[in-house]
Each structure stands twice: as C-alpha cells, then as structure tokens.
Design a protein around this motif. Structure first.
Motif, PDB file in Angstrom:
ATOM      1  N   SER A  43     -12.829   2.248  -0.015  1.00 34.46           N
ATOM      2  CA  SER A  43     -11.511   2.258   0.633  1.00 34.46           C
ATOM      3  C   SER A  43     -11.055   0.843   0.985  1.00 34.46           C
ATOM      4  CB  SER A  43     -11.510   3.160   1.863  1.00 34.46           C
ATOM      5  OG  SER A  43     -12.449   2.742   2.810  1.00 34.46           O
ATOM      6  N   LYS A  46      -9.648  -0.542  -2.166  1.00 36.20           N
ATOM      7  CA  LYS A  46      -8.326   0.053  -2.428  1.00 36.20           C
ATOM      8  C   LYS A  46      -7.253  -0.588  -1.550  1.00 36.20           C
ATOM      9  CE  LYS A  46     -10.044   4.489  -4.020  1.00 36.20           C
ATOM     10  NZ  LYS A  46     -10.215   5.916  -3.723  1.00 36.20           N
ATOM     11  N   VAL A  47      -7.599  -0.893  -0.301  1.00 35.17           N
ATOM     12  CA  VAL A  47      -6.653  -1.575   0.588  1.00 35.17           C
ATOM     13  C   VAL A  47      -6.304  -2.943   0.005  1.00 35.17           C
ATOM     14  CG1 VAL A  47      -6.433  -2.694   2.850  1.00 35.17           C
ATOM     15  CG2 VAL A  47      -7.311  -0.363   2.703  1.00 35.17           C
ATOM     16  N   GLU A  49      -6.406  -3.908  -3.152  1.00 35.55           N
ATOM     17  CA  GLU A  49      -5.555  -3.710  -4.335  1.00 35.55           C
ATOM     18  C   GLU A  49      -4.128  -3.360  -3.932  1.00 35.55           C
ATOM     19  OE1 GLU A  49      -7.457  -0.713  -6.696  1.00 35.55           O
ATOM     20  OE2 GLU A  49      -9.269  -1.923  -6.987  1.00 35.55           O
ATOM     21  N   SER A  50      -3.988  -2.523  -2.907  1.00 32.63           N
ATOM     22  CA  SER A  50      -2.653  -2.134  -2.444  1.00 32.63           C
ATOM     23  C   SER A  50      -1.876  -3.330  -1.920  1.00 32.63           C
ATOM     24  CB  SER A  50      -2.755  -1.083  -1.339  1.00 32.63           C
ATOM     25  OG  SER A  50      -3.324   0.094  -1.831  1.00 32.63           O
ATOM     26  N   SER A  53      -0.744  -5.488  -4.774  1.00 32.59           N
ATOM     27  CA  SER A  53       0.299  -4.891  -5.607  1.00 32.59           C
ATOM     28  C   SER A  53       1.670  -4.838  -4.925  1.00 32.59           C
ATOM     29  CB  SER A  53      -0.114  -3.478  -6.034  1.00 32.59           C
ATOM     30  OG  SER A  53      -0.146  -2.622  -4.923  1.00 32.59           O
ATOM     31  N   LEU A  54       1.720  -5.036  -3.616  1.00 30.44           N
ATOM     32  CA  LEU A  54       3.009  -5.011  -2.922  1.00 30.44           C
ATOM     33  C   LEU A  54       3.844  -6.233  -3.302  1.00 30.44           C
ATOM     34  CD1 LEU A  54       1.934  -3.997   0.695  1.00 30.44           C
ATOM     35  CD2 LEU A  54       3.262  -2.618  -0.904  1.00 30.44           C
ATOM     36  N   LYS A  59       5.978  -8.114   2.349  1.00 32.28           N
ATOM     37  CA  LYS A  59       4.815  -8.515   3.137  1.00 32.28           C
ATOM     38  C   LYS A  59       5.181  -9.670   4.053  1.00 32.28           C
ATOM     39  CE  LYS A  59       2.287  -9.177  -0.576  1.00 32.28           C
ATOM     40  NZ  LYS A  59       1.171  -9.437  -1.506  1.00 32.28           N
ATOM     41  N   PHE A  66      -3.272  -2.288   7.586  1.00 31.61           N
ATOM     42  CA  PHE A  66      -4.075  -1.103   7.278  1.00 31.61           C
ATOM     43  C   PHE A  66      -4.780  -0.644   8.538  1.00 31.61           C
ATOM     44  CE2 PHE A  66      -6.710  -4.763   6.544  1.00 31.61           C
ATOM     45  CZ  PHE A  66      -7.991  -4.410   6.956  1.00 31.61           C
ATOM     46  N   THR A 156      -8.202   3.100   6.047  1.00 31.24           N
ATOM     47  CA  THR A 156      -7.094   3.535   5.181  1.00 31.24           C
ATOM     48  C   THR A 156      -5.994   2.502   5.182  1.00 31.24           C
ATOM     49  OG1 THR A 156      -6.137   4.815   6.990  1.00 31.24           O
ATOM     50  CG2 THR A 156      -7.467   6.003   5.393  1.00 31.24           C
TER      51      THR A 156
END
Length: 156
Positions: A43, A46-47, A49-50, A53-54, A59, A66, A156
């Motif tokens: 997780s 994934k944070v 990567e997120s 990708s923004l 930002k 998160f 998350t």
C-alpha cells in the motif's frame, strides 16, 4: 475509658518487609517489523505511484496526502510517530478518529471487535513516500523508527 488493644489476624505478615510489584512490564506489541512489511509494504508503494501519477497542478508544494491508521493499542500521545515522520521527511496535516478491527491484538478479549483508533493525514512528495518505503524494507533502519512502523495498522 479504658484503651482497647486490637488483635490482628495474620499480623506477623505486617511485621516483615514485602516487595511490591509495580508496573506490568514491557508493552505487548501486536505486530513485529516483518508483519508490518507484509501488511503495509504494497500500500505504501501504491501511495507513491499515485502521488507520482497526479498532475503537478493538483499537488500543492508537489505533495500528496495519504492516511496512516494507527493500531488501537497506540492511541496515547506518547506513541505519536514523530521519529518515523521526521526520518521519512513527511509531515502531519491532521487526524481524525476512526474504527478498525485489527488483525492482531494485545488483549485476547478484544479479538475480532471494532476498536477506536486515530487516522493521521500525512503529506509528502513521492520521494518522501519512497523514503518511507525504504525505511520499512531496510534492516538498517534505526530501532526507534522500526518500532514506530510496527504501530501502523493500515495505509491508504
């Protein structure tokens, strides 16, 4: 009036030195660092990567936000993960109460029950989150930071 002398049953026990046990010993930890690596490693990636990708325009200061949910056994202010956040270059932007059913508990009577805990909202750029991931994966991470990593229940 005459003075009364009281007779104590088992009074000989009061005449000797007794040792009083204080404290309950070291804190029982629900997770070890190996458990935490398995639970939150993916997780955190994934944070990262997120956040990467923004679009830059979404930002502020190049940071994304998160959540880190603490294990219910670590609600006291003394368990706030200040060393972990400092080591990763992350900053706390807020928190809220939440409820979770933790995978492992310190008290067997609480197994399988919803418990109140704190969810921290943490801000950082993708490099900071990558540092957090590296701290989690490395065996050379300082012990205090590893201990604070084991206090996290979910990300998350």
């Amino acid at each position: 009036m005459a003075e009364r002398n009281l007779l104590l049953g088992g009074g000989e026990k009061l005449a000797s030195v007794s040792e009083i046990k204080r404290g309950s010993g070291p804190k029982k930890r629900p997770y070890q660092i190996a458990d935490t690596r398995v639970m939150i490693g993916d997780s955190i990636r994934k944070v990262e990567e997120s956040i990467r990708s923004l679009p830059d325009g979404t930002k502020p200061r190049g940071e994304g936000v998160f959540q880190l949910t603490l294990h219910p056994a670590y609600l006291a202010k003394s368990y706030y993960p200040v060393n972990l956040l400092r080591a990763a270059g992350l900053r706390d932007v807020g928190s809220r109460e939440s409820t979770v059913i933790p995978k492992n508990v310190t008290n067997p009577r609480e197994a399988g029950k919803q418990q109140a805990t704190a969810t921290l909202y943490v801000a950082g750029n993708a490099a900071d989150v990558q540092t957090l991931s590296s701290l989690l994966a490395s065996d050379k991470t300082p012990a205090v930071v590893q201990r604070e990593l084991t206090e996290i229940n979910t990300t998350t």
